[in-house]
Write a protein that holds these residues in place. Structure first.
Motif, PDB file in Angstrom:
ATOM      1  N   ALA A  96       0.835  -1.200   0.005  1.00 24.13           N
ATOM      2  CA  ALA A  96       0.187  -0.077   0.058  1.00 24.13           C
ATOM      3  C   ALA A  96       1.027   1.362   0.176  1.00 24.13           C
ATOM      4  O   ALA A  96       0.347   2.284  -0.613  1.00 24.13           O
ATOM      5  N   ASN A  97       1.966   1.471   0.615  1.00 23.12           N
ATOM      6  CA  ASN A  97       2.942   2.620   0.601  1.00 23.12           C
ATOM      7  C   ASN A  97       4.217   2.076   1.198  1.00 23.12           C
ATOM      8  O   ASN A  97       4.613   1.046   1.561  1.00 23.12           O
ATOM      9  N   GLY A  98       5.313   2.999   0.964  1.00 26.50           N
ATOM     10  CA  GLY A  98       6.740   2.755   1.577  1.00 26.50           C
ATOM     11  C   GLY A  98       6.703   2.327   3.013  1.00 26.50           C
ATOM     12  O   GLY A  98       7.572   1.366   3.117  1.00 26.50           O
ATOM     13  N   THR A  99       5.882   2.948   3.771  1.00 30.60           N
ATOM     14  CA  THR A  99       6.075   2.756   5.354  1.00 30.60           C
ATOM     15  C   THR A  99       5.544   1.275   5.494  1.00 30.60           C
ATOM     16  O   THR A  99       6.409   0.687   6.379  1.00 30.60           O
ATOM     17  N   VAL A 100       4.693   0.741   4.913  1.00 28.96           N
ATOM     18  CA  VAL A 100       4.021  -0.576   5.241  1.00 28.96           C
ATOM     19  C   VAL A 100       5.269  -1.520   4.613  1.00 28.96           C
ATOM     20  O   VAL A 100       5.289  -2.667   4.956  1.00 28.96           O
ATOM     21  N   ALA A 101       5.803  -1.153   3.647  1.00 26.22           N
ATOM     22  CA  ALA A 101       6.771  -2.052   3.012  1.00 26.22           C
ATOM     23  C   ALA A 101       7.998  -2.332   3.997  1.00 26.22           C
ATOM     24  O   ALA A 101       8.230  -3.423   3.981  1.00 26.22           O
ATOM     25  N   LEU A 102       8.321  -1.122   4.714  1.00 28.42           N
ATOM     26  CA  LEU A 102       9.265  -1.205   5.985  1.00 28.42           C
ATOM     27  C   LEU A 102       8.602  -2.155   7.003  1.00 28.42           C
ATOM     28  O   LEU A 102       9.384  -3.456   7.301  1.00 28.42           O
ATOM     29  N   THR A 121      19.762   8.279  12.483  1.00 27.39           N
ATOM     30  CA  THR A 121      19.021   9.173  13.066  1.00 27.39           C
ATOM     31  C   THR A 121      18.548  10.067  11.899  1.00 27.39           C
ATOM     32  O   THR A 121      17.364  10.839  12.057  1.00 27.39           O
ATOM     33  N   PHE A 122      19.298  10.664  10.910  1.00 28.59           N
ATOM     34  CA  PHE A 122      18.967  11.317   9.565  1.00 28.59           C
ATOM     35  C   PHE A 122      18.369  10.816   8.706  1.00 28.59           C
ATOM     36  O   PHE A 122      18.664  10.033   7.691  1.00 28.59           O
ATOM     37  N   THR A 123      16.860  10.539   8.729  1.00 27.33           N
ATOM     38  CA  THR A 123      15.920   9.721   7.950  1.00 27.33           C
ATOM     39  C   THR A 123      14.306  10.355   8.113  1.00 27.33           C
ATOM     40  O   THR A 123      14.259  11.195   9.127  1.00 27.33           O
ATOM     41  N   MET A 124      13.645  10.003   7.369  1.00 26.88           N
ATOM     42  CA  MET A 124      12.449  10.348   7.427  1.00 26.88           C
ATOM     43  C   MET A 124      11.619   9.538   8.609  1.00 26.88           C
ATOM     44  O   MET A 124      12.136   8.220   8.632  1.00 26.88           O
ATOM     45  N   ILE A 125      10.471   9.833   9.293  1.00 23.99           N
ATOM     46  CA  ILE A 125      10.291   9.048  10.538  1.00 23.99           C
ATOM     47  C   ILE A 125       9.628   7.448  10.314  1.00 23.99           C
ATOM     48  O   ILE A 125       9.781   7.063  11.284  1.00 23.99           O
ATOM     49  N   ALA A 126       9.167   7.386   9.167  1.00 25.14           N
ATOM     50  CA  ALA A 126       8.725   6.044   8.525  1.00 25.14           C
ATOM     51  C   ALA A 126       9.678   4.986   8.954  1.00 25.14           C
ATOM     52  O   ALA A 126       9.378   3.995   9.344  1.00 25.14           O
ATOM     53  N   THR A 127      11.178   5.219   8.736  1.00 25.04           N
ATOM     54  CA  THR A 127      12.270   4.028   9.126  1.00 25.04           C
ATOM     55  C   THR A 127      11.964   3.946  10.600  1.00 25.04           C
ATOM     56  O   THR A 127      12.152   2.765  10.720  1.00 25.04           O
ATOM     57  N   ALA A 128      11.997   4.912  11.198  1.00 22.87           N
ATOM     58  CA  ALA A 128      11.895   4.591  12.776  1.00 22.87           C
ATOM     59  C   ALA A 128      10.715   4.039  13.211  1.00 22.87           C
ATOM     60  O   ALA A 128      10.689   3.123  14.134  1.00 22.87           O
ATOM     61  N   ASN A 129       9.553   4.569  12.723  1.00 22.85           N
ATOM     62  CA  ASN A 129       8.199   3.871  12.982  1.00 22.85           C
ATOM     63  C   ASN A 129       7.957   2.640  12.716  1.00 22.85           C
ATOM     64  O   ASN A 129       7.418   1.837  13.415  1.00 22.85           O
ATOM     65  N   ALA A 130       8.569   2.176  11.829  1.00 25.01           N
ATOM     66  CA  ALA A 130       8.191   0.744  10.880  1.00 25.01           C
ATOM     67  C   ALA A 130       8.971  -0.175  12.241  1.00 25.01           C
ATOM     68  O   ALA A 130       8.512  -1.164  12.418  1.00 25.01           O
ATOM     69  N   VAL A 131      10.042   0.185  12.562  1.00 26.24           N
ATOM     70  CA  VAL A 131      10.632  -0.739  13.927  1.00 26.24           C
ATOM     71  C   VAL A 131      10.113  -0.776  15.076  1.00 26.24           C
ATOM     72  O   VAL A 131       9.570  -1.684  15.465  1.00 26.24           O
ATOM     73  N   THR A 132       9.508   0.642  15.274  1.00 24.21           N
ATOM     74  CA  THR A 132       8.589   0.733  16.445  1.00 24.21           C
ATOM     75  C   THR A 132       7.311  -0.159  16.429  1.00 24.21           C
ATOM     76  O   THR A 132       6.801  -0.780  17.405  1.00 24.21           O
TER      77      THR A 132
END
Length: 411
Positions: A96-102, A121-132
């Motif tokens: 559905a989107n890049g965040t859910v791909a992560l 640490t320098f990234t769009m928040i989706a990277t950290a959120n997907a881990v969370t």
């Protein structure tokens, strides 16, 4: 009820100095121009926009006429195959989107609370959120000044017994030094997942991103080099990861019988309509990358004479696709700071965006990383912003942007 984490600039202390100000008001303007520069008559140059010049309408029409408009249909399979092939991977899992791909890629690992994934640490928040989302903890590393990507020299020191994966980000379209990361991951028995959301078509030592780790994740949001409006893709050469990701994407329906589920899955499906656009866009990927690189070369040549402006990097082993053409502003040398220059450009009808705000500065993650400092990422946040970067940007529009940067400096 969910409580928002409010974070005042006072609480941030000296970190508050790097936080960008509000977006400046964008003003439409028409500049007097010659008859030989008709492309500069647009009143506003957007920071990015899609380029829909191929078979998009034709394929969407075919999907509608076939009545296959939801999450089944031939365009999904065709898009997955073609995009995976261009990424050097055997499998593609559209979603559905890049965040859910992560999230989907990380979910295949079976992460548990307390597990750790190393990210920049320098990234769009989706990277950290997907881990969370997985119940795991993002472990942060700083950037390196030469590529703006994660500092590989810091990664090994961040590994603990709970580390499960390393997830580098190919920042703004510049590949990470993946051989060095692969060696670290193999040495410690970790999975290596590429966040390639911004790097369609980028190459590392001649090899396409998307096939350099155990899996990779792409975004097809409207501002990406190729788009489906919203959409994402997991690419991998690992059949087990691909099959599990396909299953989890679709509620984890069992192959034995319908409405029979052995694990908690997700509804992360892409529609056939989106995939129709994606296939048409993928057919043009090489052309779009060529356009971005040509635009970046024109920008860099013109900006080379402007004091105080640092143009985006490209290592000799990399092919940067310049998803966004980002610059750094040296206030002392240029004469204005980043926010002042953005305001001056907005007054001339030129839209811009600031660089990412690092994860350790985000209100939602601030307490988790309180006291940790990442000076390179902080400097990138303080001084960086994107200029208009669409594939369809014209040379005349690039010249208008650079002329405005010169005018703002007062020369």
């Amino acid at each position: 009820m969910l409580q928002l984490r409010e974070l005042s600039l006072e609480e941030m202390g000296d970190l508050a100095e790097i936080i960008p100000g509000p977006d400046p008001e964008l003003k439409a303007t028409i500049r007097p121009i010659s008859q030989f520069e008709p492309d500069t008559t647009r009143p506003i140059i957007p920071v990015c926009e899609p380029t829909l010049t191929g078979n998009e309408l034709k394929y969407v029409t075919q999907a509608v006429e076939s009545n296959w408009i939801s999450s089944a249909g031939s365009f999904i399979r065709d898009f997955e195959r073609k995009f995976a092939d261009l990424s050097g991977a055997r499998y593609g899992v559209a979603c559905a989107n890049g965040t859910v791909a992560l999230h989907l890629a990380l979910a295949t690992l079976g992460l548990e609370p307390g597990d750790e994934v190393i990210i920049p640490t320098f990234t769009m928040i989706a990277t950290a959120n997907a881990v969370t989302y997985c119940g795991a903890r993002p472990v942060l590393v700083d950037s390196e000044p030469c590529t703006w990507n994660m500092d590989i020299n810091q990664v090994e020191d961040r590994i603990t017994p709970r580390t499960r994966a390393i997830m580098p980000v190919h920042t703004y379209g510049h590949p990470v030094d993946m051989d060095a990361l692969r060696a670290i991951a193999d040495r410690h028995g970790l999975l290596l997942l590429e966040d390639a959301a911004e790097a369609h078509g980028a190459r590392y030592k001649g090899r396409p991103v998307g096939s350099l780790g155990d899996a990779a994740c792409f975004s097809f949001y409207g501002n990406k080099i190729i788009t489906t409006g919203e959409g994402g893709m997991v690419t991998t050469n690992n059949e087990g990861i691909a099959r599990l990701a396909w299953n989890l994407r679709d509620h984890a329906f069992s192959h034995e019988r319908h409405f029979w589920h052995k694990v908690v899955g997700f509804n992360y499906r892409m529609t056939n309509l989106q995939a129709a656009i994606g296939l048409a866009q993928t057919e043009q990927l090489e052309k779009f990358v060529g356009m971005r690189r040509a635009n970046a070369a024109h920008y860099s040549a013109l900006l080379a004479t402007v004091p105080g402006i640092t143009t985006p990097p490209e290592a000799d082993w990399a092919m940067n696709v310049y998803w966004m053409y980002g610059i750094l502003v040296d206030e002392k040398e240029y004469g204005l700071n980043r926010d002042q220059l953005r305001k001056a450009l907005a007054e001339r009808g030129i839209e811009t965006r600031t660089f990412f705000i690092p994860m350790h500065c985000q209100p939602v993650y601030f307490d988790q990383y309180r006291g940790q400092r990442f000076p390179v990422a902080e400097d990138l946040c303080r001084r960086g912003f994107y200029l208009p970067s669409a594939s369809s940007l014209t040379r005349a529009e690039i010249e208008r942007v650079v002329r405005a940067i010169g005018e703002a400096r007062g020369r």
